[in-house]
Write a protein that holds these residues in place. Sequence first.
Motif, PDB file in Angstrom:
ATOM      1  N   ALA A 255      12.741   5.009  18.493  1.00 24.44           N
ATOM      2  CA  ALA A 255      11.610   5.850  18.918  1.00 24.44           C
ATOM      3  C   ALA A 255      11.745   7.249  18.323  1.00 24.44           C
ATOM      4  CB  ALA A 255      11.530   5.909  20.434  1.00 24.44           C
ATOM      5  N   ALA A 256      12.980   7.746  18.249  1.00 18.07           N
ATOM      6  CA  ALA A 256      13.207   9.084  17.708  1.00 18.07           C
ATOM      7  C   ALA A 256      12.840   9.134  16.224  1.00 18.07           C
ATOM      8  CB  ALA A 256      14.657   9.496  17.926  1.00 18.07           C
ATOM      9  N   GLU A 257      13.235   8.107  15.457  1.00 20.95           N
ATOM     10  CA  GLU A 257      12.893   8.079  14.029  1.00 20.95           C
ATOM     11  C   GLU A 257      11.376   8.053  13.846  1.00 20.95           C
ATOM     12  OE1 GLU A 257      14.819   8.075  11.294  1.00 20.95           O
ATOM     13  OE2 GLU A 257      16.824   7.680  12.092  1.00 20.95           O
ATOM     14  N   LEU A 258      10.706   7.275  14.681  1.00 18.08           N
ATOM     15  CA  LEU A 258       9.247   7.159  14.552  1.00 18.08           C
ATOM     16  C   LEU A 258       8.555   8.473  14.870  1.00 18.08           C
ATOM     17  CD1 LEU A 258       8.526   3.684  16.085  1.00 18.08           C
ATOM     18  CD2 LEU A 258       8.279   4.393  13.713  1.00 18.08           C
ATOM     19  N   ALA A 259       9.042   9.163  15.884  1.00 15.23           N
ATOM     20  CA  ALA A 259       8.417  10.422  16.274  1.00 15.23           C
ATOM     21  C   ALA A 259       8.541  11.421  15.135  1.00 15.23           C
ATOM     22  CB  ALA A 259       9.088  10.971  17.521  1.00 15.23           C
ATOM     23  N   TYR A 260       9.703  11.384  14.477  1.00 16.28           N
ATOM     24  CA  TYR A 260       9.954  12.299  13.388  1.00 16.28           C
ATOM     25  C   TYR A 260       8.938  12.097  12.266  1.00 16.28           C
ATOM     26  CZ  TYR A 260      12.775  14.982  10.174  1.00 16.28           C
ATOM     27  OH  TYR A 260      13.206  15.930   9.303  1.00 16.28           O
ATOM     28  N   PHE A 261       8.537  10.831  12.075  1.00 14.52           N
ATOM     29  CA  PHE A 261       7.584  10.562  11.010  1.00 14.52           C
ATOM     30  C   PHE A 261       6.172  10.369  11.524  1.00 14.52           C
ATOM     31  CE2 PHE A 261      11.563   9.716   8.849  1.00 14.52           C
ATOM     32  CZ  PHE A 261      11.392  10.601   7.796  1.00 14.52           C
ATOM     33  N   GLY A 262       5.834  11.101  12.565  1.00  9.62           N
ATOM     34  CA  GLY A 262       4.419  11.229  12.864  1.00  9.62           C
ATOM     35  C   GLY A 262       3.854  10.399  13.992  1.00  9.62           C
ATOM     36  N   ALA A 263       4.670   9.547  14.664  1.00 12.34           N
ATOM     37  CA  ALA A 263       4.113   8.864  15.838  1.00 12.34           C
ATOM     38  C   ALA A 263       4.017   9.895  16.956  1.00 12.34           C
ATOM     39  CB  ALA A 263       5.004   7.692  16.243  1.00 12.34           C
ATOM     40  N   LYS A 264       2.788  10.153  17.420  1.00 16.19           N
ATOM     41  CA  LYS A 264       2.583  11.354  18.242  1.00 16.19           C
ATOM     42  C   LYS A 264       2.728  11.122  19.740  1.00 16.19           C
ATOM     43  CE  LYS A 264      -1.322  12.070  16.026  1.00 16.19           C
ATOM     44  NZ  LYS A 264      -1.211  11.326  14.787  1.00 16.19           N
ATOM     45  N   VAL A 265       2.994   9.891  20.148  1.00 15.75           N
ATOM     46  CA  VAL A 265       2.920   9.587  21.571  1.00 15.75           C
ATOM     47  C   VAL A 265       3.833  10.465  22.435  1.00 15.75           C
ATOM     48  CG1 VAL A 265       3.101   7.785  23.300  1.00 15.75           C
ATOM     49  CG2 VAL A 265       2.252   7.229  21.036  1.00 15.75           C
ATOM     50  N   LEU A 266       5.088  10.583  21.994  1.00 15.17           N
ATOM     51  CA  LEU A 266       6.024  11.339  22.825  1.00 15.17           C
ATOM     52  C   LEU A 266       7.202  11.705  21.954  1.00 15.17           C
ATOM     53  CD1 LEU A 266       7.808  10.889  25.996  1.00 15.17           C
ATOM     54  CD2 LEU A 266       8.464   9.095  24.487  1.00 15.17           C
ATOM     55  N   HIS A 267       7.753  12.897  22.161  1.00 12.54           N
ATOM     56  CA  HIS A 267       8.922  13.249  21.373  1.00 12.54           C
ATOM     57  C   HIS A 267      10.173  12.812  22.109  1.00 12.54           C
ATOM     58  CE1 HIS A 267      11.325  14.718  18.322  1.00 12.54           C
ATOM     59  NE2 HIS A 267      10.249  15.006  17.624  1.00 12.54           N
ATOM     60  N   PRO A 268      10.841  11.751  21.623  1.00 14.84           N
ATOM     61  CA  PRO A 268      11.915  11.164  22.424  1.00 14.84           C
ATOM     62  C   PRO A 268      13.028  12.137  22.779  1.00 14.84           C
ATOM     63  CG  PRO A 268      11.330   9.721  20.630  1.00 14.84           C
ATOM     64  CD  PRO A 268      10.624  11.018  20.381  1.00 14.84           C
ATOM     65  N   SER A 269      13.247  13.179  21.966  1.00 14.71           N
ATOM     66  CA  SER A 269      14.342  14.084  22.321  1.00 14.71           C
ATOM     67  C   SER A 269      14.105  14.689  23.705  1.00 14.71           C
ATOM     68  CB  SER A 269      14.495  15.181  21.276  1.00 14.71           C
ATOM     69  OG  SER A 269      13.323  15.949  21.250  1.00 14.71           O
ATOM     70  N   THR A 270      12.839  14.774  24.105  1.00  9.73           N
ATOM     71  CA  THR A 270      12.552  15.360  25.418  1.00  9.73           C
ATOM     72  C   THR A 270      12.984  14.447  26.563  1.00  9.73           C
ATOM     73  OG1 THR A 270      10.318  14.455  25.422  1.00  9.73           O
ATOM     74  CG2 THR A 270      10.561  16.681  24.584  1.00  9.73           C
ATOM     75  N   VAL A 271      13.183  13.161  26.282  1.00  8.86           N
ATOM     76  CA  VAL A 271      13.592  12.284  27.385  1.00  8.86           C
ATOM     77  C   VAL A 271      15.084  11.946  27.332  1.00  8.86           C
ATOM     78  CG1 VAL A 271      11.274  11.370  27.745  1.00  8.86           C
ATOM     79  CG2 VAL A 271      12.841  10.128  26.246  1.00  8.86           C
ATOM     80  N   LEU A 272      15.824  12.663  26.466  1.00 13.38           N
ATOM     81  CA  LEU A 272      17.268  12.407  26.345  1.00 13.38           C
ATOM     82  C   LEU A 272      18.040  12.434  27.666  1.00 13.38           C
ATOM     83  CD1 LEU A 272      18.850  13.989  23.155  1.00 13.38           C
ATOM     84  CD2 LEU A 272      19.170  11.700  24.084  1.00 13.38           C
ATOM     85  N   PRO A 273      17.753  13.397  28.561  1.00 16.29           N
ATOM     86  CA  PRO A 273      18.519  13.395  29.815  1.00 16.29           C
ATOM     87  C   PRO A 273      18.430  12.042  30.535  1.00 16.29           C
ATOM     88  CG  PRO A 273      17.176  15.385  29.664  1.00 16.29           C
ATOM     89  CD  PRO A 273      16.799  14.511  28.495  1.00 16.29           C
ATOM     90  N   ALA A 274      17.281  11.380  30.433  1.00 19.94           N
ATOM     91  CA  ALA A 274      17.126  10.081  31.082  1.00 19.94           C
ATOM     92  C   ALA A 274      17.873   9.002  30.306  1.00 19.94           C
ATOM     93  CB  ALA A 274      15.650   9.722  31.186  1.00 19.94           C
TER      94      ALA A 274
END
Length: 459
Positions: A255-274
């Motif tokens: 999910a993190a790799e995808l977000a980096y390349f433009g998948a806009k749904v959610l930035h996975p780094s923000t859910v790291l604590p979970a």
Amino acid sequence: MIVMKFGGTSVEDAAAIDRAAKIVRGRLAEDPVVVVSALSKVTDQLIAMANAAGDGDRERALSLARGTRERHYVAASELLGTGVFAQIHSELESDLDALDELLRGIAAVGELTPRTMDNVVSHGERLSSKLVAAAFTARDIPAELVDARQCIVTDDTFTKAIPQMDATNDAVCERLRPLIREKRVPVMGGYMGATREGITTTIGRGGSDFSAAIVGAALDCSRIEIWTDVDGMKTADPNLCPEALRIKSIGFEEAAELAYFGAKVLHPSTVLPAVHKNIPVWVLNSRNPANEGTRITARAPHCRNTFKAIAAKKRVTVVDIIATRMLGAHGYLRTIFEIFDRHRCPVDVVSTSEVSVSVTVDSNEAIPLIAADLDQIADVKYGGRKAIVCLVGETLRDTPGVAARVFTAVKDINVRMISQGASEINITFVIDENDVPEAVQRLHTEFFSDPDPEVFARE
Ligand code: ASP
Ligand code: MG
């Protein structure tokens, strides 16, 4: 216990808040904690007001604030009966009056500090949480408004304050656990917090997902739900590829790799604590709550398809740097990257040989200046209208022969750069922007015509 976070579009107006209430009511047995964003676009408007006031344009600031006031009053009146409306109206009014006061103050001094900016923008979540809590109460949900500033303890890096985890965990447990024990439903704004001294801060744009993950991790909840306006994550952009499938389950790294390349749904780094605590995060659609969305877990589920998704990022420029003059000299990569850094231009894909380096950057006005600087040490060429195509999947690690399949599928498309990241879970290459639809289509057919039903859904 679960955390349910509703993003801006999921609380954008009375109809959306009403939908959110129905969704929460269906989960009461699971002891939900609700985290809400500001109504959609309100954060942007608050930033615009603050900037207008900072420029001394008091009228513009106050006129933008009137729009925000109106929008919250309209939503409140549509959501609530007369009696409750009068009460919530006066609560919203006192926040909105304070906001006007603040804007007048900023305009009078003509100076906007990051600290004051945070005070202004936090009004988005202060207002939305009040509105949502009142609407929930009116819909038989035992909601209890919680001020996020009593829970999220941050440092004082205003506008991107860093939550202090130990203090925050303690505060979250102390404030929320007793309510949950009494079967109350805490409703709090995301995105904002306060320093130990009680000064209001915000934790960076899109920060409500982060707030939800922090709260969920502190409470050791069983699941975090991120409610948005799309059916989770897809194997490709459905606009490019109508056969795109819903991804039922994806690993955090993927999910993190995808977000980096433009998948806009959610930035996975923000859910790291979970993710660190192995708490699954679900991306769900508040307009279509029956859809199962996408589950993000620490590790990717076993999957018989090599890839989880194909992402494409357009508006990219490739810069080719041929450093013949520096042949054999050390430190030449550093020199090159320092130039990009000086222009505050992030680099995405890099491929190198002994004397040449190609990098991609988002197309931007600084590129001619960067090229001029690079020209002092190397021969430089650059070309825009390129795109990065990225295939992501953890199964790639242990599957031989994948590159051959990828490049056979696009064999008559001109490929400019190729890179496989150190994470070994993606294959990335650069093509002309015009070739993107064709490339994505063909790769999708190659890798997803027989989708693993455990991991992908056709709908
Ligand atoms: N309202 C904030 C923003 O627009 C935080 C969030 O929605 O996550 O960035
Ligand atoms: Mg968001």
